[in-house]
Design a protein around this motif. Structure first.
Motif, PDB file in Angstrom:
ATOM      1  N   UNK A   1       0.849  -1.190   0.000  1.00 11.37           N
ATOM      2  CA  UNK A   1       0.000   0.000   0.000  1.00 11.37           C
ATOM      3  C   UNK A   1       0.872   1.222   0.000  1.00 11.37           C
ATOM      4  N   UNK A   2       0.707   2.091  -0.943  1.00  9.59           N
ATOM      5  CA  UNK A   2       1.502   3.309  -1.019  1.00  9.59           C
ATOM      6  C   UNK A   2       1.034   4.307   0.020  1.00  9.59           C
ATOM      7  N   UNK A   3       1.974   4.751   0.850  1.00 12.92           N
ATOM      8  CA  UNK A   3       1.654   5.752   1.852  1.00 12.92           C
ATOM      9  C   UNK A   3       2.347   7.033   1.457  1.00 12.92           C
ATOM     10  N   UNK A   4       1.605   7.980   1.048  1.00 11.23           N
ATOM     11  CA  UNK A   4       2.148   9.275   0.673  1.00 11.23           C
ATOM     12  C   UNK A   4       1.803  10.290   1.742  1.00 11.23           C
ATOM     13  N   UNK A   5       1.899  11.564   1.407  1.00 11.97           N
ATOM     14  CA  UNK A   5       1.683  12.581   2.398  1.00 11.97           C
ATOM     15  C   UNK A   5       0.905  13.732   1.832  1.00 11.97           C
ATOM     16  N   UNK A   6       0.434  14.618   2.693  1.00 14.60           N
ATOM     17  CA  UNK A   6      -0.376  15.730   2.219  1.00 14.60           C
ATOM     18  C   UNK A   6       0.015  17.010   2.921  1.00 14.60           C
ATOM     19  N   UNK A   7      -0.620  18.133   2.573  1.00 16.24           N
ATOM     20  CA  UNK A   7      -0.290  19.387   3.237  1.00 16.24           C
ATOM     21  C   UNK A   7      -1.095  19.560   4.505  1.00 16.24           C
TER      22      UNK A   7
ATOM     23  N   UNK B   1       3.384  16.808   5.891  1.00 17.26           N
ATOM     24  CA  UNK B   1       4.536  17.651   5.572  1.00 17.26           C
ATOM     25  C   UNK B   1       5.298  17.164   4.340  1.00 17.26           C
ATOM     26  N   UNK B   2       5.400  15.843   4.175  1.00 15.92           N
ATOM     27  CA  UNK B   2       6.187  15.349   3.039  1.00 15.92           C
ATOM     28  C   UNK B   2       5.519  15.663   1.701  1.00 15.92           C
ATOM     29  N   UNK B   3       4.221  15.527   1.641  1.00 16.73           N
ATOM     30  CA  UNK B   3       3.560  15.882   0.387  1.00 16.73           C
ATOM     31  C   UNK B   3       3.583  17.381   0.162  1.00 16.73           C
ATOM     32  N   UNK B   4       3.451  18.154   1.246  1.00 13.95           N
ATOM     33  CA  UNK B   4       3.543  19.611   1.099  1.00 13.95           C
ATOM     34  C   UNK B   4       4.925  19.985   0.559  1.00 13.95           C
ATOM     35  N   UNK B   5       5.964  19.320   1.053  1.00 15.45           N
ATOM     36  CA  UNK B   5       7.316  19.587   0.566  1.00 15.45           C
ATOM     37  C   UNK B   5       7.411  19.283  -0.924  1.00 15.45           C
TER      38      UNK B   5
END
Length: 708
Positions: free
Chosen positions: A12-18, A201-205
């Motif tokens: 399962x892909x775990x990404x990030x958001x703002x 934070x990682x997706x916001x970056x």
């Protein structure tokens, strides 16, 4: 690179958001739609289950992924609450199968989010990321579920499992422990908050950096400022919004154009635009970095570790930050000493031209090219006409795969793609058996993240009777209409590199998708790709693909000799810039939870100084912290060292090939059988040693770099 993203054990892909939460007033109809209208909710009918981009629309992704989340939640609840005694089938295998829809959909979504994004996809990415983080926690912080896995793990020797099934059980159990399954209920709630914040934070970056790269493009209106730059390149960069030429930024510190720009002020302007792209205005990433490293350190402390790197390195070959730093220690003195020698040579060249200035980073590539021409009589412009993109791929990359592994190919023009630049090939085994589909997406564009990577649309597994569907993404400058795409030798190596990842995925032979192909530790996953670079300059391969794009004449032996003789040129610079970036990564992720970072740039400067990676002023890190997407937006936090670690493996491995007959089918098959086909089914150190006959040695790497 292999695009490494934090994964659930079932891929399962775990990404990030703002930071923004999903708005409460989002209409239900935006999240749901008639299942018959959404092609993602059922398996594709295209060959190999390839995604049908002729039917998939942006608005399909969110409802499909939400449905996948719900399906998996129900499956996990059923497993965890089962009153049956835990068995491999009703617990381990059931969890492995629980995320099929979510994984299938997210693989396609994140391919587009990286290679061809837009505002709609970015919004979905931001909204879904905390949901994916929560989904991971729903699995790995589930007390009842962990208890069932622990029961099985405690009696694993009596389960009579086949080796791959036993490995799957062990991997899941370790993932539970690493994820925090042994924490108290109160601490698990804290951990969930940390995970959601990291996701945010990682997706916001990543989004901010993409905006910074696009906004940082440098426009030149006076053609004299671009003296020395290839005319065909300039044609492709004519500014569509006004006069002049708009030069986009590559994701690295150094920009390819600096090698040919004669105007020093222009070089400085382009370099500084790249250097400062993400430390001002709306695209300033420094606050995101401070927040990220702080919450990662807090997470590590909660999990019982001194720093994030200690926690992150548990399932790697390196194991600990101390081992990584010891590895650095073997390389830094030799690398910086060589870089200083190179800097002295370049300064002499500057002085010999009657120039009166001290070498700066924006001068390095321009004058280094002059040094190379003088020492080796080699000009990059002499090489590029022999490296036409299609020849490099079909007569070079594919040809090497045929010689080593018996692989053949044919173009597939009937498979829909997500962009006009994307091409599709079908690959076959030596006996004609279908192997899988391969997509290429080589040209840069504003909708694409920087860098180069490989990933899967469809992952190989016997469980689902799936063959792999794999893509390679690069960021080569797109030529003007009707012009050939001519590559630098570095770009040639990148193509071989990414196809090395693809071979690792194509040769996967696993029952379970979680263990398939490239699902290995970060400091091993780059080994097959870096190893594949060796064939780019191998005589038999080179002469087959290095054909002049106008005349068809093969590259002259004299030019080949020049390329080989210059092989160790600038290697002090190259290794030092990589070690500087790797060191920054490790320094950021060995911060303790009680240390606050006030100034990102000051921390970066101190980190380089303390490890003596700033001794050569004109050699900056390959990535500054502010645009280091590998560690602040991708899956390489505390893992960028792996590029150097696997470089040690690949030079040691190629040394074995050289002493055992080189490019032969027998050698290729042995490497495939003992390494490339194994996925994550066995201990990686043992896998390498079984194939090599010994532990890896650093000597071949130092020799290849010209450092010994």
């Amino acid at each position: 690179m292999k695009k490494v993203i934090p994964l659930l054990a079932l891929a399962l892909m775990v990404m990030a958001c703002n930071n923004s939460k999903e708005k409460e007033n989002t209409k239900q109809t935006e999240d749901q739609m008639d299942q018959t209208e959404n092609p993602l909710l059922s398996e594709s009918t295209l060959p190999y289950g390839a995604p049908d981009f002729s039917k998939i629309k942006d608005e399909h992704f969110k409802p499909a992924m939400l449905e996948g989340i719900e399906q998996q939640k129900k499956a996990v609840e059923a497993i965890a609450n089962s009153e049956e005694e835990p068995t491999f089938e009703n617990t381990v295998l059931a969890l492995e199968k629980s995320g099929e829809l979510l994984n299938r959909t997210s693989q396609v979504f994140y391919a587009l989010a990286g290679a061809n994004t837009n505002e709609t996809l970015q919004t979905v990415e931001e909204e879904m990321a905390p949901k994916f983080a929560a989904q991971k926690d729903m699995i790995y912080l589930n007390d009842k579920l962990f208890k069932r896995f622990k029961t099985l793990h405690d009696k694993k020797e009596s389960l009579n499992l086949d080796p791959e099934s036993l490995k799957l059980l062990e991997e899941y159990y370790e993932d539970f422990e690493i994820a925090g399954a042994n924490l108290s209920s109160e601490d698990k709630e804290k951990l969930k908050q940390y995970n959601e914040t990291i996701a945010t934070l990682t997706t916001k970056f990543g989004k901010t950096l993409l905006d910074a790269n696009n906004a940082g493009a440098v426009t030149f209106t006076n053609k004299e400022d671009l003296a020395g730059v290839d005319e065909d390149f300039l044609k492709s960069k004519e500014n569509k919004d006004g006069p002049g030429w708009k030069i986009p930024l590559q994701n690295t510190t150094q920009q390819p154009l600096l090698q040919s720009m004669q105007n020093r002020a222009s070089r400085e302007k382009l370099f500084k635009a790249a250097w400062h792209r993400a430390d001002h205005g709306a695209n300033d990433t420094r606050d995101l970095i401070k927040q990220l490293v702080e919450v990662r350190a807090q997470k590590a402390k909660l999990l019982g570790f001194n720093n994030y790197a200690e926690w992150s390195l548990q399932k790697t070959m390196a194991k600990t930050p101390e081992n990584v730093n010891a590895f650095f220690g073997k390389l830094i003195p030799a690398a910086t000493a060589k870089a200083q020698m190179e800097a002295d040579e370049i300064q002499e060249m500057i002085n010999s031209k009657g120039e009166d200035f001290t070498l700066e980073p924006w001068d390095w590539n321009y004058y280094a090219e002059m040094v190379r021409k003088k020492k080796y009589d080699l000009d990059e412009d002499q090489i590029k006409p022999y490296f036409e993109l299609n020849n490099v791929l079909e007569k070079g990359v594919f040809y090497a795969a045929q010689k080593l592994y018996g692989i053949t190919y044919k173009p597939r023009t009937d498979i829909p793609t997500y962009h006009e630049d994307v091409k599709v090939y079908e690959l076959f085994e030596e006996d004609g058996e279908p192997l899988g589909l391969f997509y290429t997406d080589y040209f840069s564009r504003p909708s694409k993240s920087g860098g180069a990577w490989m990933d899967n649309f469809v992952t190989q597994s016997k469980l689902y009777n799936k063959k792999p569907v794999i893509y390679n993404v690069c960021n080569y400058p797109k030529p003007a209409n009707g012009e050939p795409a001519l590559l630098t030798y570095d770009e040639v190596e990148t193509m071989f590199h990414e196809f090395g990842h693809a071979l690792h995925g194509f040769f996967a032979d696993q029952q379970y998708p979680s263990l398939s192909g490239t699902s290995v530790a970060r400091d091993f996953v780059e080994f097959p790709s870096q190893f594949n670079e060796n064939w780019a300059l191998y005589p038999e391969i080179l002469k087959n693909y290095a054909l002049h794009y106008k005349t068809g004449e093969p590259i002259p032996q004299a030019l080949i000799d020049k390329i080989k003789n210059s092989g160790t040129f600038n290697q002090g610079y190259s290794l030092t810039e990589n070690l500087a970036a790797s060191n920054l990564d490790m320094q950021w992720h060995t911060i303790s939870s009680d240390k606050k970072i006030d100034d990102v740039n000051a921390f970066e400067k101190e980190a380089l100084h303390n490890t003596k990676l700033d001794v050569v002023h004109a050699v900056p890190p390959r990535y500054r912290s502010t645009y280091f997407s590998h560690i602040f937006a991708g899956g390489y936090a505390a893992g960028y060292y792996s590029y150097s670690w696997t470089e040690m493996l690949h030079h040691d491995a190629f040394n074995w090939f050289e002493t055992h007959g080189g490019l032969t089918r027998e050698n290729g098959q042995r490497f495939r059988d003992m390494v490339l086909s194994k996925g994550n089914t066995m201990n990686l150190e043992e896998m390498y040693k079984d194939w090599r006959g010994s532990d890896p040695k650093i000597g071949p790497m130092l020799k290849a770099r010209g450092l010994k």
